[in-house]
Design a protein around this motif. Structure first.
Motif, PDB file in Angstrom:
ATOM      1  N   GLU A 246       0.849  -1.185   0.000  1.00 37.48           N
ATOM      2  CA  GLU A 246       0.000   0.000   0.000  1.00 37.48           C
ATOM      3  C   GLU A 246       0.893   1.247   0.000  1.00 37.48           C
ATOM      4  O   GLU A 246       2.045   1.197   0.444  1.00 37.48           O
ATOM      5  CB  GLU A 246      -0.916  -0.020   1.222  1.00 37.48           C
ATOM      6  N   ALA A 248       1.319   3.922   1.783  1.00 35.16           N
ATOM      7  CA  ALA A 248       1.985   4.316   3.032  1.00 35.16           C
ATOM      8  C   ALA A 248       3.155   3.394   3.340  1.00 35.16           C
ATOM      9  O   ALA A 248       4.210   3.837   3.821  1.00 35.16           O
ATOM     10  CB  ALA A 248       0.980   4.307   4.183  1.00 35.16           C
ATOM     11  N   GLU A 251       6.195   4.147   1.053  1.00 37.68           N
ATOM     12  CA  GLU A 251       6.979   5.292   1.518  1.00 37.68           C
ATOM     13  C   GLU A 251       7.856   4.917   2.711  1.00 37.68           C
ATOM     14  O   GLU A 251       9.018   5.333   2.796  1.00 37.68           O
ATOM     15  CB  GLU A 251       6.039   6.442   1.890  1.00 37.68           C
ATOM     16  N   GLN A 252       7.319   4.118   3.619  1.00 32.65           N
ATOM     17  CA  GLN A 252       8.096   3.689   4.783  1.00 32.65           C
ATOM     18  C   GLN A 252       9.305   2.856   4.369  1.00 32.65           C
ATOM     19  O   GLN A 252      10.415   3.040   4.886  1.00 32.65           O
ATOM     20  CB  GLN A 252       7.203   2.891   5.735  1.00 32.65           C
ATOM     21  N   ARG A 276       6.633   8.001  -4.395  1.00 35.42           N
ATOM     22  CA  ARG A 276       5.501   8.918  -4.219  1.00 35.42           C
ATOM     23  C   ARG A 276       5.837  10.140  -3.364  1.00 35.42           C
ATOM     24  O   ARG A 276       5.073  11.086  -3.323  1.00 35.42           O
ATOM     25  CB  ARG A 276       4.327   8.159  -3.587  1.00 35.42           C
ATOM     26  N   THR A 277       6.944  10.103  -2.657  1.00 34.63           N
ATOM     27  CA  THR A 277       7.286  11.223  -1.788  1.00 34.63           C
ATOM     28  C   THR A 277       8.460  11.998  -2.348  1.00 34.63           C
ATOM     29  O   THR A 277       9.362  11.424  -2.965  1.00 34.63           O
ATOM     30  CB  THR A 277       7.629  10.726  -0.374  1.00 34.63           C
TER      31      THR A 277
END
Length: 296
Positions: A246, A248, A251-252, A276-277
């Motif tokens: 997913e 989130a 990104e982690q 995405r970041t």
């Protein structure tokens, strides 16, 4: 080995219970949650048939006769300790090949290697294949590094290969592949680093020992709070795995990986992945290859 189908006393065939059970929606929902929590992988309803097929083999292996019983096993601490790794090995997707996404390996020109050496410790290059699967990515990079280093005489090098699946890591350590698997390897590297089996009928090859001794393996779950490689890396590959997570979680994972790339080093994502970041200290240099920014 598949269970034998034996006739019952009346002479009719007895079909093993594990081949007949169906995965109910409630059990599927629980399994999806367990997959997400243990592996970070997000599964849609479209994956129900795939999950049912893969886990039916675990019913056979455990002797359980329903998916509900299997779910109950996984939810007990002692059951997870016993079966959790087998569950993970069954549900994760392992797809890789030699020289997959060739542009990433072509990036390592003599000039780029010189830059990495200059900005690093000056003595060697250390590469991490963070989702190594059955080892083709790690051994591809090993071929590239050994060739550029002229057999580690110009500079030292090493490759760390990790994966969540114990099953595929065993295959990677063995370094035995089908002859057709090495078809993408350039002829000069094929002749130098791939050994044909003495038994031609086996149709197998093995990676040369000078590469195997410089590729080290370990289990790592990208969902862990911290990653603990023994050194900061010059290059990290994490390709075509983020798409299963997913946003989130993606990104982690990228954030944690970036912390283990030294300034000036590279983080290489797959062509199907996306970053995405824009808050991470990474600069795109081409083909989903990112340079780690910071003090050099």
């Amino acid at each position: 080995m598949a269970a034998l189908r034996k006739p019952n006393p009346e002479g009719t065939e007895v079909i093993p219970a594990w081949t007949r059970v169906q995965l109910a929606d409630a059990a599927f929902a629980t399994l999806v949650r367990l997959v997400r929590e243990s592996c970070g992988v997000a599964m849609s309803d479209f994956k129900k048939t795939m999950l049912e097929t893969r886990l039916r083999r675990r019913l056979q292996a455990t002797g359980l006769e329903s998916f509900e019983a299997y779910v109950a096993l996984l939810q007990k601490p002692e059951g997870w300790r016993e079966e959790g790794q087998n569950f993970v090995d069954a549900v994760v997707t392992n797809e890789t090949s030699f020289f997959r996404e060739r542009a990433h390996f072509d990036h390592f020109t003599p000039a780029e290697v010189e830059r990495l050496l200059k900005n690093g410790d000056g003595r060697g290059l250390h590469v991490w294949s963070a989702a190594a699967s059955s080892g083709q990515e790690a051994y591809t990079m090993a071929m590239v590094l050994d060739s550029l280093s002229e057999g580690a005489t110009r500079f030292d090098w090493s490759v760390l290969a990790t994966d969540i699946s114990v099953k595929v890591l065993r295959m990677a350590r063995e370094a035995v592949y089908r002859s057709e698997d090495v078809a993408p390897v350039p002829p000069a590297l094929l002749d130098r680093y791939v050994l044909r089996s003495r038994d031609e009928a086996s149709g197998t090859v093995r990676i040369a020992p000078e590469l195997r001794q410089r590729v080290h393996f370990g289990q790592l779950n990208l969902m862990h709070a911290e990653y603990k490689p023994k050194r900061t890396m010059d290059v990290i590959f994490c390709r075509n795995v983020l798409i299963y997570f997913e946003p989130a979680v993606q990104e982690q994972v990228v954030s944690k990986l970036a912390r283990h790339v030294r300034p000036g080093g590279l983080l290489i994502l797959g062509h199907s992945d996306s970053l995405r970041t824009k808050t991470l200290p990474l600069r795109l240099v081409g083909n989903n290859i990112y340079e780690r920014l910071g003090d050099r």
